[in-house]
Design a protein around this motif. Structure first.
Motif, PDB file in Angstrom:
ATOM      1  N   ALA A  71      -0.794  39.272   6.796  1.00  5.16           N
ATOM      2  CA  ALA A  71      -1.687  39.476   7.945  1.00  5.16           C
ATOM      3  C   ALA A  71      -1.111  38.817   9.192  1.00  5.16           C
ATOM      4  CB  ALA A  71      -3.071  38.913   7.628  1.00  5.16           C
ATOM      5  N   ARG A  72      -0.563  37.619   9.023  1.00  4.58           N
ATOM      6  CA  ARG A  72       0.048  36.928  10.165  1.00  4.58           C
ATOM      7  C   ARG A  72       1.255  37.711  10.691  1.00  4.58           C
ATOM      8  NH1 ARG A  72      -0.325  32.154   7.040  1.00  4.58           N
ATOM      9  NH2 ARG A  72       1.948  32.192   6.799  1.00  4.58           N
ATOM     10  N   LEU A  84      -6.707  33.624  14.870  1.00  2.00           N
ATOM     11  CA  LEU A  84      -7.968  33.015  14.464  1.00  2.00           C
ATOM     12  C   LEU A  84      -8.672  33.881  13.427  1.00  2.00           C
ATOM     13  CD1 LEU A  84     -10.075  30.763  14.871  1.00  2.00           C
ATOM     14  CD2 LEU A  84     -11.080  32.181  16.695  1.00  2.00           C
ATOM     15  N   ASP A  85      -8.648  35.185  13.625  1.00  4.16           N
ATOM     16  CA  ASP A  85      -9.272  36.100  12.675  1.00  4.16           C
ATOM     17  C   ASP A  85      -8.639  35.972  11.290  1.00  4.16           C
ATOM     18  OD1 ASP A  85     -11.039  38.605  12.217  1.00  4.16           O
ATOM     19  OD2 ASP A  85      -9.065  39.273  11.546  1.00  4.16           O
ATOM     20  N   VAL A  86      -7.318  35.870  11.257  1.00  3.98           N
ATOM     21  CA  VAL A  86      -6.609  35.732   9.982  1.00  3.98           C
ATOM     22  C   VAL A  86      -7.023  34.442   9.275  1.00  3.98           C
ATOM     23  CG1 VAL A  86      -4.343  35.397   8.910  1.00  3.98           C
ATOM     24  CG2 VAL A  86      -4.634  37.121  10.702  1.00  3.98           C
ATOM     25  N   LYS A  87      -7.089  33.351  10.029  1.00  2.00           N
ATOM     26  CA  LYS A  87      -7.450  32.057   9.442  1.00  2.00           C
ATOM     27  C   LYS A  87      -8.888  32.056   8.929  1.00  2.00           C
ATOM     28  CE  LYS A  87      -3.906  29.311   9.557  1.00  2.00           C
ATOM     29  NZ  LYS A  87      -3.375  28.736   8.283  1.00  2.00           N
ATOM     30  N   ILE A  88      -9.803  32.584   9.735  1.00  2.00           N
ATOM     31  CA  ILE A  88     -11.213  32.596   9.329  1.00  2.00           C
ATOM     32  C   ILE A  88     -11.406  33.497   8.120  1.00  2.00           C
ATOM     33  CG2 ILE A  88     -13.559  33.230  10.025  1.00  2.00           C
ATOM     34  CD1 ILE A  88     -12.836  32.422  12.862  1.00  2.00           C
ATOM     35  N   GLY A 104     -17.799  38.482   9.321  1.00  2.00           N
ATOM     36  CA  GLY A 104     -17.869  37.077   9.714  1.00  2.00           C
ATOM     37  C   GLY A 104     -16.662  36.654  10.534  1.00  2.00           C
ATOM     38  N   SER A 105     -15.472  37.003  10.060  1.00  2.43           N
ATOM     39  CA  SER A 105     -14.250  36.628  10.788  1.00  2.43           C
ATOM     40  C   SER A 105     -14.157  37.368  12.115  1.00  2.43           C
ATOM     41  CB  SER A 105     -13.014  36.915   9.934  1.00  2.43           C
ATOM     42  OG  SER A 105     -12.910  38.294   9.635  1.00  2.43           O
ATOM     43  N   THR A 106     -14.550  38.633  12.106  1.00  4.94           N
ATOM     44  CA  THR A 106     -14.465  39.440  13.322  1.00  4.94           C
ATOM     45  C   THR A 106     -15.455  38.979  14.377  1.00  4.94           C
ATOM     46  OG1 THR A 106     -13.717  41.363  12.051  1.00  4.94           O
ATOM     47  CG2 THR A 106     -14.583  41.780  14.245  1.00  4.94           C
TER      48      THR A 106
END
Length: 228
Positions: free
Chosen positions: A82-83, A142-146, A166-168
């Motif tokens: 994802a990163r 941030l989205d990837v981490k969350i 939630g992440s979005t």
């Protein structure tokens, strides 16, 4: 009414193409989609429309599909993949901005008809370009981490909607706040700036929620080379 129906078809076509890209090309198709969506979202955003009494820019659907793609990569292939997709999207955005800015510096021949149109689409003011790049970089990582964090807390397959939305919800708020702050603070009064911020975020999040069924469909795709 026409705009609502056409808008619904617009969303279906975008997310349907996302599914086709993944179905036909597998994981590589997801990276390709990030590149496609990054370029098209920044072109579409130059057009404004009015829907249900709200003035909005196009590009939200395509931009939301980038979050959809990184979440799917995180879900099926892990945070590292994802990163990598986020870095790829940032690279595509940066290359597009730099090369098109250089393109605009050439003096057009007197019979040229494209210069003014290209300036409208790619001649972003420095603040808009900086806001777009910064917002993308920060919010996507941030989205990837969350998402990875929520995946550990809510690991069940039927909790995919919670991880995704939630992440979005958080990352798109950060994206909107960064972009609107860099691009518009000082350009508009505080009440107008706040209205732009809220309406932009609501539209983005509604579109992202609409993408959830497509994420469930894509998660179910199986590929022979991945089973080996």
């Amino acid at each position: 009414m026409f705009h609502l129906l056409w808008g619904a078809l617009f969303v279906l076509v975008h997310f349907g193409c996302f599914l086709l890209c993944y179905r036909f090309f597998g994981k590589n198709g997801l990276y390709a989609w990030v590149g496609i969506a990054t370029i098209l979202a920044n072109i579409q955003v130059t057009k404004t429309i009015e829907m249900v009494g709200i003035v909005m820019t196009l590009g939200n659907t395509m931009y939301a599909s980038i979050y959809l793609t990184s979440d799917l990569l995180n879900e099926k292939y892990g945070e590292k993949e994802a990163r990598k997709a986020v870095w790829f999207g940032f690279f595509v955005m940066l290359v597009t901005m730099v090369t098109m800015k250089m393109t605009l510096m050439f003096t057009p021949q007197e019979t040229d008809f494209a210069q003014s149109s290209l300036e409208t689409i790619f001649g972003l003011l420095p603040r808009l370009a900086l806001g777009s790049l910064t917002a993308f970089f920060v919010s996507q990582f941030l989205d990837v981490k969350i998402y990875s964090y929520l995946k550990r807390i809510f690991p069940k397959p039927n909790q995919l909607w919670l991880r995704n939305n939630g992440s979005t919800a958080v990352s798109q708020m950060v994206d909107t706040l960064i972009f609107c702050s860099i691009a518009f603070i000082g350009e508009y009064t505080l009440d107008v700036w706040l209205q732009i911020l809220v309406t932009t975020y609501v539209i983005k999040f509604v579109v992202s929620m609409a993408s959830t069924p497509f994420l469930y469909i894509a998660r179910g795709f199986k590929f022979k080379e991945e089973a080996a």
